[in-house]
Design an enzyme around this catalytic site. Structure first.
Site, mmCIF file in Angstrom:
data_model
loop_
_atom_site.group_PDB
_atom_site.id
_atom_site.type_symbol
_atom_site.label_atom_id
_atom_site.label_comp_id
_atom_site.label_asym_id
_atom_site.label_seq_id
_atom_site.Cartn_x
_atom_site.Cartn_y
_atom_site.Cartn_z
ATOM 1 C CG HIS A 161 2.316 3.909 -2.638
ATOM 2 N ND1 HIS A 161 1.727 3.393 -1.502
ATOM 3 C CD2 HIS A 161 2.559 2.849 -3.452
ATOM 4 C CE1 HIS A 161 1.629 2.074 -1.627
ATOM 5 N NE2 HIS A 161 2.123 1.721 -2.793
ATOM 6 C CB CYS A 248 -3.488 3.699 1.968
ATOM 7 S SG CYS A 248 -2.581 4.819 2.912
HETATM 8 C C1 CIR Z 1 2.772 -1.516 2.241
HETATM 9 O O1 CIR Z 1 3.979 -1.360 2.326
HETATM 10 O O2 CIR Z 1 2.246 -1.980 1.247
HETATM 11 C C2 CIR Z 1 1.916 -1.122 3.429
HETATM 12 N N1 CIR Z 1 2.645 -1.371 4.631
HETATM 13 C C3 CIR Z 1 1.500 0.318 3.352
HETATM 14 C C4 CIR Z 1 0.634 0.620 2.178
HETATM 15 C C5 CIR Z 1 0.131 2.021 2.176
HETATM 16 N N2 CIR Z 1 -0.698 2.240 1.047
HETATM 17 C C6 CIR Z 1 -0.861 3.415 0.479
HETATM 18 O O3 CIR Z 1 -0.238 4.383 0.862
HETATM 19 N N3 CIR Z 1 -1.664 3.477 -0.573
#
Ligand code: CIR
Length: 267
Positions: A161, A248
């Site tokens: 991201h 997150c």
């Molecule tokens: C994903 O790949 O969507 C999750 N394993 C990790 C999401 C992390 N989210 C973020 O950095 N905002």
């Protein structure tokens, strides 16, 4: 400034999470839950009222609530996550946010993850990643423009991201990994580079004067402390195996508190 932080319990299925740039390693959901509880404690210590969204035990990535919405003082935009496996997470976020903000929605075919959205005052930067596409960015722009925000797409390479690569750690100061995102996209904001030995260390969660920051990055931490930033360290290495970091795991809202309009955004 009163703040409300929404979080969500770690799913017992966390080990089945989406992974894009990391190799799958065993994840201990119990250890992840303990780290998550300590993270919630840090949110509370820094002045947040912490409220948990309903648990979604069947959704491996549900702890990463940031990806399900973009919350500003004036409205909240419910996302359409780029990973199909995560789309069922947004309904309960929308239900909770409806009590606090007017809602708008990203709709098909657009995709957008909150982790790709960096808000700096009235400038909104959105990562062009495998999760957020030009349709999603255009929809976000249409929702935010009436409130005076500009929205710019920013190319990101090598990480999940935009906010894996850059976050705002103090007003007008970005912490950034220049291998993953070009600092010139943010001019004239100032940029502090992460230590090259710690590529994942650009993600910090600013709450007023303090920064929730992973304990795992001592070299970049020294750079932040040399700038006089007050860090509240947290251990999140088990959650990091699921490609998550500190922004997150929460959705932070400024609460109006009293009468009159909500104040202008500080981040
Ligand atoms: C994903 O790949 O969507 C999750 N394993 C990790 C999401 C992390 N989210 C973020 O950095 N905002």
């Amino acid at each position: 400034m009163a703040r409300l932080a929404f979080t969500r319990a770690v799913s017992p299925a966390l080990a089945a999470c989406e992974l894009t740039h990391l190799e799958r390693r065993p994840i201990d959901p119990v250890r992840a839950a303990a780290q998550h509880a300590a993270y919630e404690q840090a949110l509370a210590e820094l002045g947040c009222r912490v409220e948990r969204l309903p648990a979604l035990p069947g959704q491996p990535d549900a702890v990463f609530v940031e990806d399900t919405a973009v919350v500003l003082d004036e409205l909240a935009v419910i996302t359409r996550p780029g990973a199909e496996s995560r789309r069922a997470e947004t309904a309960s976020t929308a239900a909770a946010l409806a009590a606090h903000r007017p809602l708008r929605f990203v709709e098909a075919p657009g995709t957008l993850d909150g982790g790709d959205v960096l808000v700096c005052g009235r400038r909104v930067f959105v990562g062009l990643t495998s999760r957020s596409d030009p349709h999603g960015i255009e929809q976000l722009r249409a929702h935010l423009a009436p409130h005076g925000y500009t929205v710019a797409g920013v190319p990101v390479t090598g990480c999940l991201h935009l906010k894996t690569a850059v976050t705002e750690v103090a007003p007008g100061l970005l912490l950034l990994n220049p291998r993953w995102v070009d600092p010139r996209a943010f001019a004239p904001l100032a940029c502090l580079e992460v230590d090259p030995a710690e590529p994942m260390s650009a993600n910090g969660l600013r709450l007023g004067e303090r920064l929730i920051y992973p304990a795992a990055f001592p070299l970049t931490r020294a750079r932040l402390e040399a700038r006089g930033l007050g860090l509240r360290l947290v251990e999140v290495d088990e959650l990091a195996k699921a490609e998550g970091a500190v922004t997150c795991c929460s959705l932070v809202l400024r609460e109006a508190g009293g009468v009159g309009p909500a104040p202008r955004p500080a981040r």
